[in-house]
Every structure is written in structure tokens, then in C-alpha cells.
Design a protein around this motif. Structure first.
Motif, PDB file in Angstrom:
ATOM      1  N   ARG A 151      63.974  -4.299  -0.534  1.00  0.00           N
ATOM      2  CA  ARG A 151      62.989  -5.141  -1.237  1.00  0.00           C
ATOM      3  C   ARG A 151      62.083  -5.891  -0.257  1.00  0.00           C
ATOM      4  NH1 ARG A 151      65.937  -8.964  -3.105  1.00  0.00           N
ATOM      5  NH2 ARG A 151      67.955  -8.161  -2.441  1.00  0.00           N
ATOM      6  N   LEU A 152      62.178  -5.545   0.999  1.00  0.00           N
ATOM      7  CA  LEU A 152      61.504  -6.288   2.060  1.00  0.00           C
ATOM      8  C   LEU A 152      60.182  -5.623   2.439  1.00  0.00           C
ATOM      9  CD1 LEU A 152      61.771  -8.595   4.163  1.00  0.00           C
ATOM     10  CD2 LEU A 152      63.085  -7.010   5.588  1.00  0.00           C
ATOM     11  N   THR A 153      59.133  -6.422   2.566  1.00  0.00           N
ATOM     12  CA  THR A 153      57.845  -5.910   3.018  1.00  0.00           C
ATOM     13  C   THR A 153      57.198  -6.926   3.950  1.00  0.00           C
ATOM     14  OG1 THR A 153      55.736  -4.952   2.287  1.00  0.00           O
ATOM     15  CG2 THR A 153      56.487  -6.910   1.120  1.00  0.00           C
ATOM     16  N   VAL A 154      56.397  -6.440   4.879  1.00  0.00           N
ATOM     17  CA  VAL A 154      55.708  -7.319   5.835  1.00  0.00           C
ATOM     18  C   VAL A 154      54.257  -7.494   5.404  1.00  0.00           C
ATOM     19  CG1 VAL A 154      54.926  -7.613   8.220  1.00  0.00           C
ATOM     20  CG2 VAL A 154      57.196  -6.652   7.766  1.00  0.00           C
ATOM     21  N   ILE A 155      53.854  -8.734   5.208  1.00  0.00           N
ATOM     22  CA  ILE A 155      52.441  -9.071   5.015  1.00  0.00           C
ATOM     23  C   ILE A 155      52.135 -10.171   6.023  1.00  0.00           C
ATOM     24  CG2 ILE A 155      50.662  -9.930   3.473  1.00  0.00           C
ATOM     25  CD1 ILE A 155      52.218  -8.877   1.123  1.00  0.00           C
ATOM     26  N   HIS A 156      51.412  -9.827   7.053  1.00  0.00           N
ATOM     27  CA  HIS A 156      51.104 -10.824   8.077  1.00  0.00           C
ATOM     28  C   HIS A 156      50.269 -11.966   7.494  1.00  0.00           C
ATOM     29  CE1 HIS A 156      51.992  -7.522  11.050  1.00  0.00           C
ATOM     30  NE2 HIS A 156      52.619  -8.541  11.593  1.00  0.00           N
ATOM     31  N   ARG A 157      50.534 -13.140   7.989  1.00  0.00           N
ATOM     32  CA  ARG A 157      49.749 -14.304   7.599  1.00  0.00           C
ATOM     33  C   ARG A 157      48.288 -14.044   7.910  1.00  0.00           C
ATOM     34  NH1 ARG A 157      46.777 -17.543   6.013  1.00  0.00           N
ATOM     35  NH2 ARG A 157      46.693 -19.762   6.357  1.00  0.00           N
ATOM     36  N   GLY A 158      47.422 -14.268   6.948  1.00  0.00           N
ATOM     37  CA  GLY A 158      45.999 -14.037   7.140  1.00  0.00           C
ATOM     38  C   GLY A 158      45.223 -15.339   7.270  1.00  0.00           C
ATOM     39  N   SER A 159      44.174 -15.319   8.050  1.00  0.00           N
ATOM     40  CA  SER A 159      43.331 -16.504   8.252  1.00  0.00           C
ATOM     41  C   SER A 159      41.888 -16.190   7.878  1.00  0.00           C
ATOM     42  CB  SER A 159      43.392 -16.953   9.717  1.00  0.00           C
ATOM     43  OG  SER A 159      44.668 -17.420  10.054  1.00  0.00           O
ATOM     44  N   ASP A 160      41.134 -17.243   7.642  1.00  0.00           N
ATOM     45  CA  ASP A 160      39.709 -17.122   7.351  1.00  0.00           C
ATOM     46  C   ASP A 160      38.988 -16.863   8.666  1.00  0.00           C
ATOM     47  OD1 ASP A 160      37.097 -17.283   6.530  1.00  0.00           O
ATOM     48  OD2 ASP A 160      37.136 -19.441   6.121  1.00  0.00           O
ATOM     49  N   LEU A 161      38.971 -15.613   9.086  1.00  0.00           N
ATOM     50  CA  LEU A 161      38.458 -15.283  10.416  1.00  0.00           C
ATOM     51  C   LEU A 161      36.963 -15.581  10.533  1.00  0.00           C
ATOM     52  CD1 LEU A 161      40.376 -11.929  11.018  1.00  0.00           C
ATOM     53  CD2 LEU A 161      41.085 -14.272  11.531  1.00  0.00           C
ATOM     54  N   GLU A 279      58.301 -18.861  16.692  1.00  0.00           N
ATOM     55  CA  GLU A 279      57.429 -19.007  15.524  1.00  0.00           C
ATOM     56  C   GLU A 279      57.630 -17.772  14.653  1.00  0.00           C
ATOM     57  OE1 GLU A 279      55.204 -21.391  14.771  1.00  0.00           O
ATOM     58  OE2 GLU A 279      54.662 -22.423  16.631  1.00  0.00           O
ATOM     59  N   ALA A 280      57.811 -17.976  13.361  1.00  0.00           N
ATOM     60  CA  ALA A 280      57.959 -16.833  12.472  1.00  0.00           C
ATOM     61  C   ALA A 280      56.715 -15.959  12.510  1.00  0.00           C
ATOM     62  CB  ALA A 280      58.223 -17.309  11.051  1.00  0.00           C
ATOM     63  N   PHE A 281      55.557 -16.602  12.609  1.00  0.00           N
ATOM     64  CA  PHE A 281      54.300 -15.868  12.745  1.00  0.00           C
ATOM     65  C   PHE A 281      53.449 -16.478  13.847  1.00  0.00           C
ATOM     66  CE2 PHE A 281      49.782 -15.364  11.529  1.00  0.00           C
ATOM     67  CZ  PHE A 281      49.671 -14.002  11.771  1.00  0.00           C
ATOM     68  N   GLY A 282      52.957 -17.664  13.635  1.00  0.00           N
ATOM     69  CA  GLY A 282      52.149 -18.323  14.657  1.00  0.00           C
ATOM     70  C   GLY A 282      50.665 -18.256  14.353  1.00  0.00           C
ATOM     71  N   ARG A 283      50.263 -18.964  13.318  1.00  0.00           N
ATOM     72  CA  ARG A 283      48.860 -18.953  12.875  1.00  0.00           C
ATOM     73  C   ARG A 283      47.909 -19.478  13.942  1.00  0.00           C
ATOM     74  NH1 ARG A 283      46.301 -23.113   9.322  1.00  0.00           N
ATOM     75  NH2 ARG A 283      48.292 -24.145   9.567  1.00  0.00           N
ATOM     76  N   ALA A 284      48.325 -20.477  14.712  1.00  0.00           N
ATOM     77  CA  ALA A 284      47.432 -21.081  15.710  1.00  0.00           C
ATOM     78  C   ALA A 284      46.980 -20.060  16.740  1.00  0.00           C
ATOM     79  CB  ALA A 284      48.124 -22.260  16.382  1.00  0.00           C
ATOM     80  N   ARG A 360      44.018  -6.926  11.929  1.00  0.00           N
ATOM     81  CA  ARG A 360      45.400  -7.090  11.460  1.00  0.00           C
ATOM     82  C   ARG A 360      45.687  -8.352  10.664  1.00  0.00           C
ATOM     83  NH1 ARG A 360      45.046  -4.659  16.229  1.00  0.00           N
ATOM     84  NH2 ARG A 360      46.321  -2.814  16.668  1.00  0.00           N
ATOM     85  N   PHE A 361      44.924  -9.426  10.873  1.00  0.00           N
ATOM     86  CA  PHE A 361      45.372 -10.720  10.373  1.00  0.00           C
ATOM     87  C   PHE A 361      44.314 -11.462   9.557  1.00  0.00           C
ATOM     88  CE2 PHE A 361      47.432 -10.110  14.655  1.00  0.00           C
ATOM     89  CZ  PHE A 361      48.647  -9.676  14.156  1.00  0.00           C
ATOM     90  N   SER A 362      43.550 -10.734   8.759  1.00  0.00           N
ATOM     91  CA  SER A 362      42.524 -11.393   7.949  1.00  0.00           C
ATOM     92  C   SER A 362      43.118 -11.958   6.665  1.00  0.00           C
ATOM     93  CB  SER A 362      41.397 -10.415   7.602  1.00  0.00           C
ATOM     94  OG  SER A 362      41.848  -9.474   6.647  1.00  0.00           O
ATOM     95  N   ARG A 363      42.501 -12.983   6.156  1.00  0.00           N
ATOM     96  CA  ARG A 363      42.909 -13.568   4.879  1.00  0.00           C
ATOM     97  C   ARG A 363      42.737 -12.561   3.752  1.00  0.00           C
ATOM     98  NH1 ARG A 363      39.792 -18.902   3.119  1.00  0.00           N
ATOM     99  NH2 ARG A 363      38.073 -17.405   3.019  1.00  0.00           N
ATOM    100  N   GLU A 364      41.680 -11.749   3.814  1.00  0.00           N
ATOM    101  CA  GLU A 364      41.413 -10.770   2.767  1.00  0.00           C
ATOM    102  C   GLU A 364      42.530  -9.730   2.686  1.00  0.00           C
ATOM    103  OE1 GLU A 364      37.908 -12.955   3.838  1.00  0.00           O
ATOM    104  OE2 GLU A 364      39.255 -11.774   5.100  1.00  0.00           O
TER     105      GLU A 364
END
Length: 388
Positions: A151-161, A279-284, A360-364
Motif C-alpha cells: 500500500r506504499l507509494t512515494v510522492i516527493h514533497r513538491g514546492s512552488d518552484l 530529514e524525511a525529505f528536506g524541503r529547504a 522531480r519536486f514540483s508542487r504540480e
């Protein structure tokens, strides 16, 4: 469902997904204890419901579950999504009572030192779909909770690039923040964007800056450690004392929470993630690269996915610098190297970094992948109801 809407990656993602739902013509309801992001959330067209979801009291968790179940029925909610452990327990109970799909997102690296802690954490993998915000997080979940692997899937944290691009920040925003932070024009800026807490590594950065000042006393720079101490006054006072003891009170600022991240990055010559735990992801780290700012991050957790550096890639593929956690000397050396980059090398690195995070890491991309999961689960639930 999230404990609070103050600041942080989980909170920002909540707002982003709510905005995407509204834009797609859906209703978005967010339950939390409230916080500074509520105004923004509601301005985007979502509805906020105030509930004491930050509590870890078993009795309150049980009561919250009943309240959520009533809200689900009253508001005709189709799906429930929890982003933290205490709210997830309430949400799990409410989802089972109301036969609604249940999604969780594993945003953090939760400490798991004993069986009881493991049981408490396990609620985050009891969703119909479990979203991990990085490959690193997914691997950790699979190791701890093998039963959730399917049931596990990866969706990387997305930012307003786009909003982080230097050209998207007006001179007025830059100048207002420069003035508020007391930064002299043309002074190189070393930026650390992180809440003030021990594992974010501000002490390591201060020690690195002290080394930098000692080995290169003529170099001009100002360091901004921007973040809210969230009530940890002893820690923030300790940081100020450490800065003063290093003789750097005129060069290191602790201005508190930064509401305009894009403007802060537009002022920066280098951004630092100094965390001493993974960091689980590391948005900064992603946001610095999106803003075309050289990034130095500790070589832990999600940074290995977001910041490409030797030996995993060649020097020609580098998008930033990674240093051992807790190593002030290595961090000082990296800062010295980045601040001394010639214009051509700096442009090459930041251009690669921008391409890397844009792909890889867009909010969209994050919102699209998440809403696709919602659609699938809701369709399956409705199909099951018809067959029943």
C-alpha cells in the motif's frame, strides 16, 4: 487532518493539496487546532474546522474520532487524509465508522525505540494508501512495517518552484527583508531556514561560522538563522549566548519566523541545511535549488535524493554540497568553497540544480499524483458500495 497549521512541510503540503482540490472543483476541509496558515487556507477557498487534533490524550483522540465521524456524515466527505500520528488515530477510527477511504502521509522520521512506540507509529501505515515523502522514508517504512509494503507509494514533497525563481521576487520584497534583517547592501548572505530546535543543527552552523571567521577574518558575510523557536526559549537563548561567545553577534542574526521564503532566498548567496538527524525529505534544500542558490546540506536522509553530490555523481553533475552531520569543520570548508566560487562555476551548479528539482519536486507533480490517488480510492469505494 493535521495537529496544527503553523509552519512546516506537512502544514505547507496540507495547504497546497487543499488549493489543488478547490482548483479541481472539489470541496476541501482541513481539521486542525489552528495556526498562522489558516487565513491563507481559507483565502484559497478551503474550509477550516478547529479541533484539538494536536492532543495525544487517548480520551481526546477517541472524542476527536467521534467528532470527525459526525463531520464526515454531515459534510458528505468522500475521503480522509491524515498527516500526523495523533490525528491519524482519530481519523482511522472515523474512517472505519463511516466506511470512507483513509490515506496517510508519512512526513517525518518518527523515533521508534520500543514496541509501544512502534504501535503508536503504526497508525501512519494503516491507510488504504500510505504516501512516503521520499524514497528514504519509504525504505524506512518498509523496514519497520513490512505489512504495509503493498500500500506504499512515494510522492516527493513538491514546492512552488516558479514562485521561488529570482525573477519572481520584486526588488521591493528583497529590500524590505534586507532592511528588516539589517543586512548591508552587497554583503554576502548565508541563510539557514529551519525552526529553532536542537536537531536542526543551528549550533553546528554557529560553530562552523566561528571557524570561517577565524580562518578568513577579512571575508565579509552575514548569516541569517531564520526560524521560530515555537516556545523553546531556552534553546534560542542558548544560541544567542553561543553567538555572543564566538564574538559574532554583529554577523549572525536570529530574526524569528520568515514569512517570505522566496525573498529570503533571493537575498542569499548560500543556503545551509545543518540537520543532525535525517530529514524525511528536506524541503529547504529543494527550495534553495529552485531559487538558484547554492545549497550545502548534511549527508543524511532525504538530502541524498534532493542534493546531488560526489561520490554518488560526478563533479560535473553536482547540484550542491553534502557534508557529514555535526561536522562544523567540514561545513566551514564547504561554506568557504561556495562563497569563493567564480561566477561561471556558480551558474553551472545552480542551473543543474534548477533542472534537477524542476524535473522531480514540483508542487504540480505532487498535487497531481495525490489527487489521482484520491480519485482511484473514491471510485473504488463507490464501485464497492454499488456492488454491495
Amino acid at each position: 487532518m493535521i495537529p496544527e497549521l503553523e509552519t512546516g512541510g506537512a502544514e505547507r503540503t496540507t495547504v497546497d493539496i487543499a488549493a489543488a482540490l478547490v482548483a479541481a472543483g472539489h470541496r476541501a476541509l482541513v481539521a486542525s487546532a489552528g495556526g498562522r496558515l489558516v487565513t491563507e487556507l481559507e483565502a484559497l477557498g478551503a474550509k477550516h474546522i478547529t479541533l484539538p487534533l494536536a492532543t495525544k490524550s487517548p480520551w481526546r483522540i477517541w472524542r476527536n474520532a467521534g467528532t470527525l465521524a459526525r463531520i464526515v456524515e454531515r459534510e458528505r466527505v468522500d475521503l480522509l487524509h491524515a498527516r500526523s500520528r495523533a490525528p491519524a488515530w482519530s481519523t482511522l477510527i472515523a474512517a472505519r465508522r463511516t466506511a470512507r477511504p483513509f490515506v496517510t502521509t508519512y512526513h517525518g522520521i518518527y523515533k521508534q525505540t520500543n514496541a509501544l512506540k512502534g504501535l503508536y507509529n503504526s497508525v501512519m501505515v494503516r491507510g488504504d494508501v500510505v504516501i512516503a515523502n521520499s524514497r528514504y522514508t519509504a525504505d524506512l517504512i518498509a523496514e519497520r512495517h513490512p505489512f504495509a509494503a503493498d500500500r506504499l507509494t512515494v510522492i516527493h514533497r513538491g514546492s512552488d518552484l516558479g514562485g521561488l525563481a529570482p525573477h519572481a521576487v520584486s526588488d521591493a520584497r528583497r529590500n524590505a527583508l534586507r532592511q528588516a534583517w539589517g543586512i548591508a547592501p552587497e554583503t554576502p548572505v548565508i541563510l539557514n531556514l529551519a525552526r529553532l530546535t536542537g536537531w536542526k543543527g543551528q549550533t553546528v552552523l554557529i560553530d562552523a561560522l566561528a571557524r570561517l571567521a577565524s580562518t578568513n577574518p577579512d571575508a565579509a558575510w552575514t548569516a541569517i538563522l531564520a526560524g521560530d523557536d515555537q516556545g523553546r526559549r531556552d534553546y534560542s537563548q542558548m544560541l544567542r549566548a553561543r553567538i555572543a561567545a564566538a564574538g559574532l553577534a554583529d554577523r549572525i542574526r536570529l530574526p524569528g519566523h520568515c514569512a517570505d521564503v522566496a525573498a529570503a532566498l533571493a537575498l542569499a548567496d548560500v543556503s545551509v541545511v545543518a540537520s543532525t538527524e535525517p530529514e524525511a525529505f528536506g524541503r529547504a534544500a529543494v527550495e534553495a535549488q529552485a531559487a538558484s542558490v547554492p545549497i550545502i546540506a548534511t549527508d543524511l536522509g532525504g538530502a541524498r535524493e534532493t542534493v546531488l553530490a560526489p561520490p554518488e555523481v560526478t563533479e560535473e553533475a553536482r547540484t550542491g554540497w553534502r557534508v557529514p552531520a555535526g561536522d562544523a569543520s567540514a561545513l566551514a570548508d564547504a561554506l568557504d568553497e561556495v562563497l569563493a566560487l567564480d561566477a561561471g562555476t556558480r551558474t553551472d551548479v545552480t542551473a543543474r540544480a534548477l533542472r534537477h528539482v524542476s524535473a522531480r519536486f514540483s508542487r504540480e507533480a505532487m498535487c497531481g499524483a495525490t489527487l489521482a490517488i484520491y480519485d482511484r480510492l473514491i471510485d473504488n469505494c463507490r464501485a464497492g458500495s454499488k456492488h454491495g
